[in-house]
Enzyme design. Structure first.
Site, short mmCIF file in Angstrom:
data_model
loop_
_atom_site.label_atom_id
_atom_site.label_comp_id
_atom_site.label_asym_id
_atom_site.label_seq_id
_atom_site.Cartn_x
_atom_site.Cartn_y
_atom_site.Cartn_z
N GLY A 140 0.80 -1.21 0.00
CA GLY A 140 0.00 0.00 0.00
C GLY A 140 0.83 1.26 0.00
O GLY A 140 2.06 1.24 0.13
N THR A 159 1.07 3.77 2.16
CA THR A 159 1.74 4.20 3.39
C THR A 159 3.06 3.47 3.59
O THR A 159 4.00 4.02 4.18
CB THR A 159 0.81 3.95 4.60
OG1 THR A 159 -0.46 4.56 4.34
CG2 THR A 159 1.40 4.54 5.86
N GLY A 188 -0.20 -1.35 6.41
CA GLY A 188 -1.26 -0.36 6.49
C GLY A 188 -2.60 -1.03 6.72
O GLY A 188 -2.69 -2.22 7.04
N ALA A 189 -3.67 -0.27 6.55
CA ALA A 189 -5.03 -0.79 6.70
C ALA A 189 -5.98 0.13 5.96
O ALA A 189 -5.70 1.30 5.72
CB ALA A 189 -5.43 -0.89 8.17
N LYS A 247 -8.45 -5.04 5.74
CA LYS A 247 -7.34 -4.96 4.80
C LYS A 247 -7.76 -5.70 3.52
O LYS A 247 -8.64 -6.54 3.54
CB LYS A 247 -6.07 -5.56 5.39
CG LYS A 247 -5.53 -4.74 6.56
CD LYS A 247 -4.36 -5.39 7.28
CE LYS A 247 -3.22 -5.73 6.35
NZ LYS A 247 -2.70 -4.55 5.63
N GLY A 248 -7.08 -5.39 2.43
CA GLY A 248 -7.38 -6.06 1.17
C GLY A 248 -7.80 -5.13 0.07
O GLY A 248 -8.10 -5.56 -1.04
N GLY A 249 -7.81 -3.80 0.37
CA GLY A 249 -8.13 -2.84 -0.69
C GLY A 249 -7.16 -2.89 -1.84
O GLY A 249 -7.50 -2.60 -2.98
N GLY A 250 -5.92 -3.30 -1.53
CA GLY A 250 -4.90 -3.44 -2.56
C GLY A 250 -4.76 -4.86 -3.09
O GLY A 250 -3.83 -5.15 -3.85
N GLU A 262 -0.58 -10.72 3.22
CA GLU A 262 -0.49 -9.83 4.37
C GLU A 262 -0.82 -10.59 5.65
O GLU A 262 -0.19 -10.39 6.69
CB GLU A 262 -1.45 -8.65 4.19
CG GLU A 262 -1.00 -7.66 3.13
CD GLU A 262 -2.01 -6.57 2.85
OE1 GLU A 262 -1.62 -5.53 2.30
OE2 GLU A 262 -3.21 -6.76 3.17
#
Length: 299
Positions: free
Chosen positions: A33, A35, A91-92, A103-106, A112
């Site tokens: 991510g 960040t 990140g989150a 998590k998992g947007g990416g 992860e």
């Protein structure tokens, strides 16, 4: 606004690395991510001795960050069987007041989770937009990594669990930027299903005799929902990072923790807000799968 957010991410990363990067690390987890770019930058600029350190990426992007910084990547499955990762930074998409995370947007959630659960401690780094009282508040869905052949079946089961948005939309396979190119694929060549739920997810202190968090009337408690989704055939990983922290898991002898020990939120004014994980009761932690299977005595 964009510069403010990037400055917030950088400030959080610097503070997290300052407080948690070991003086003589052997293995360090590096998440995915935007960040995490600043985490790697902070590690590189920290002056710490990383000559013996191997950095474990959670996906293609994080591996390239490691290489470009002149650090040494090591694949997760190359870790010696008897070692833990000293610390994992990630990140989150959203973090609640107990430090449960979405998590998992990416689309890197399975790897992860592997890295977080192998780490002695998982440290979350985010900007102020990710901090919410409960999950599924501003981030609208729970990402789920799914075997492609099972995707339609998983979606049907998610609907049975009550997956729908307040507007009535249900779970969907995540598409790429070009629809004609088809669904996004993870590093495991799996699909991501984004599952909305009509109410923010409860934490243990929200539960009452009337509201058990088992999905009745659309109300789910974080861990109960994570288990219910993981039990669906075809699901590889659920983008809810909850349960014990790394230290809690080690103390109780259960399978590794996925909840961060701390989360650093970069704020709009350039400051950093630190939220530490509240300890779970030992009786709760003991319910998780044991790290080493207990053999029954022979009669």
């Amino acid at each position: 606004m964009a510069a403010e957010i990037e400055n917030a991410k950088r400030a959080a990363a610097i503070e997290a690395v300052r407080n948690h990067f070991p003086s003589n690390p052997r293995f360090v987890g590096i998440g995915s991510g935007t960040t995490i770019v600043y985490v790697v930058e902070a590690i590189k600029n920290s002056g710490a001795d990383v000559s013996r350190a191997g950095f474990v990426p959670t996906g293609y992007q994080s591996k390239q960050l490691i290489i470009n910084a002149g650090l040494v990547p090591i694949e997760f499955d190359a870790l010696p069987d008897d070692v833990m990762i000293d610390v994992a930074f990630d990140g989150a998409d959203e973090v609640d007041e107990e430090l449960n995370c979405i998590k998992g947007g990416g689309a890197c959630l399975y790897q992860e989770k592997l890295v977080a659960m192998r780490a002695k401690q998982f440290v979350c780094v985010a900007d102020y937009r990710k901090s919410q009282s409960r999950l599924v508040t501003k981030w609208p869905t729970v990402p789920i990594e799914v075997e492609p052949k099972a995707a339609r079946q998983v979606i049907q089961r998610l609907r049975v669990l009550g997956s729908r948005s307040p507007s009535g939309a249900g779970p969907l396979i995540r598409e790429g930027h070009m629809v004609k190119a088809g669904p996004i694929k993870t590093d495991q060549d799996f699909f991501i299903v984004d599952a909305p739920f009509p109410h923010p997810l409860l934490i243990a202190s929200d539960l009452t005799d009337e509201r058990k968090g088992d999905g009745e009337h659309g109300y789910w408690e974080v861990e109960q929902l994570a288990r219910a989704i993981k039990d669906i055939n075809g699901v590889l990983a659920v983008g809810l990072f909850c349960g014990p922290t790394g230290p809690e898991a080690q103390a109780a002898g259960v399978i590794g923790g996925q909840r961060p020990v701390a989360c650093y939120f970069g704020m709009a004014d350039g400051s950093v807000s630190l939220r530490r994980a509240m300890e779970k009761r030992p009786s709760i932690v003991s319910q998780y799968p044991p790290l080493i299977p207990v053999r029954s005595s022979e009669v």
